[in-house]
Write a protein that holds these residues in place. Structure first.
Motif, PDB file in Angstrom:
ATOM      1  N   HIS A   1      -0.939   1.821 -11.041  1.00 31.08           N
ATOM      2  CA  HIS A   1      -1.524   2.342  -9.803  1.00 31.08           C
ATOM      3  C   HIS A   1      -1.515   3.866  -9.765  1.00 31.08           C
ATOM      4  O   HIS A   1      -2.422   4.482  -9.187  1.00 31.08           O
TER       5      HIS A   1
ATOM      6  N   ARG B   1       1.812   2.036  -3.491  1.00 30.85           N
ATOM      7  CA  ARG B   1       0.673   2.554  -4.253  1.00 30.85           C
ATOM      8  C   ARG B   1       0.386   4.003  -3.870  1.00 30.85           C
ATOM      9  O   ARG B   1       0.099   4.838  -4.731  1.00 30.85           O
TER      10      ARG B   1
ATOM     11  N   ARG C   1       0.405   7.444  -6.252  1.00 35.25           N
ATOM     12  CA  ARG C   1      -0.849   8.179  -6.446  1.00 35.25           C
ATOM     13  C   ARG C   1      -0.830   9.585  -5.870  1.00 35.25           C
ATOM     14  O   ARG C   1      -1.861  10.255  -5.838  1.00 35.25           O
TER      15      ARG C   1
ATOM     16  N   GLN D   1       0.815  -1.207   0.000  1.00 36.82           N
ATOM     17  CA  GLN D   1       0.000   0.000   0.000  1.00 36.82           C
ATOM     18  C   GLN D   1       0.853   1.262   0.000  1.00 36.82           C
ATOM     19  O   GLN D   1       0.502   2.263  -0.625  1.00 36.82           O
TER      20      GLN D   1
END
Length: 234
Positions: free
Chosen positions: A230, A129, A133, A126
């Motif tokens: 992602h 990601r 992002r 995570q």
């Protein structure tokens, strides 16, 4: 075409020079120390640091194995060619791109098959990601660290040192064992199965091309495509 067995010769004994126990031992020791130190520093980064946790982990994942590789080269051989750093025909690099995209496509069915065996590990990546992002600049930095630096560092250690050392016992020992070590190094979690597949691909490319660069290309393309995937919101 080069093969992994075409290595510089020891002039005094006329025997092939290849990574041996000294290189493996110092590489493992250096990697453990560098990963531990780097992970501790990354963990202690204050909240609001310009380097996100995901980026910090990518930095450690690139620099720690790269440092271990440098130590392994300098301990005795002092030549990067026995570790796979040789020129290679461009056809191998094109094949590596195709293999990387195939591995990326396989990541979905592999995840669907193995994720139930690793409950609770869905958040393992995570941080990566989130870094991808967090805006265009963050995505670019994350790709440089996770899509370029990390693959180079991991390949020179796991293929350049581990696989090259293991090839003395045959192709399949070298490929499978180095891929297994690579997979376990990613943790006992849902990432491990696809890491093993990528490790098999890069090990085979090293063995049959005689160069580490196709393996690096597979890893670079696989990681970069995943981060872009992602980063654009998927």
């Amino acid at each position: 075409m080069n093969t992994v067995d075409e290595v510089p010769m020891n002039q005094s004994r006329r025997t092939p020079v290849r990574p041996g126990w000294p290189e493996l031992g110092v590489a493992v020791l250096a990697a453990v120390i560098l990963y531990a130190v780097g992970s501790t520093i990354a963990y202690l980064l204050p909240a609001g640091s310009p380097v996100s946790p995901g980026q910090a982990n990518f930095l450690v994942s690139g620099l720690a194995p790269l440092g271990a590789f440098v130590v392994a080269v300098l301990i005795r051989i002092r030549d990067v060619r026995p570790f796979g750093m040789r020129r290679v025909h461009p056809g191998w690099l094109l094949a590596a791109i195709a293999i990387a995209l195939a591995c990326f496509a396989l990541s979905w069915p592999i995840s669907a098959l193995f994720d139930p065996f690793f409950p609770g590990s869905e958040s393992v990546q995570q941080g990566y990601r989130d870094a991808a992002r967090s805006g265009v600049l963050s995505l670019v930095v994350t790709i440089v660290l996770g899509g370029l630096l990390t693959p180079i560092g991991e390949e020179v250690l796991f293929r350049g040192v581990f696989a090259s050392f293991l090839f003395r016992w045959g192709t399949w020992i070298g490929v499978i064992v180095s891929a297994a070590v690579f997979a376990v190094a990613h943790g006992i979690n849902s990432v491990m199965p696809i890491a093993f597949v990528v490790g098999l691909s890069t090990g085979l490319l090293l063995r049959f091309s005689g160069s580490i660069w196709p393996a690096v290309v597979v890893h670079v393309v696989y990681n970069s495509v995943g981060l872009l995937y992602h980063g654009i919101g998927y």
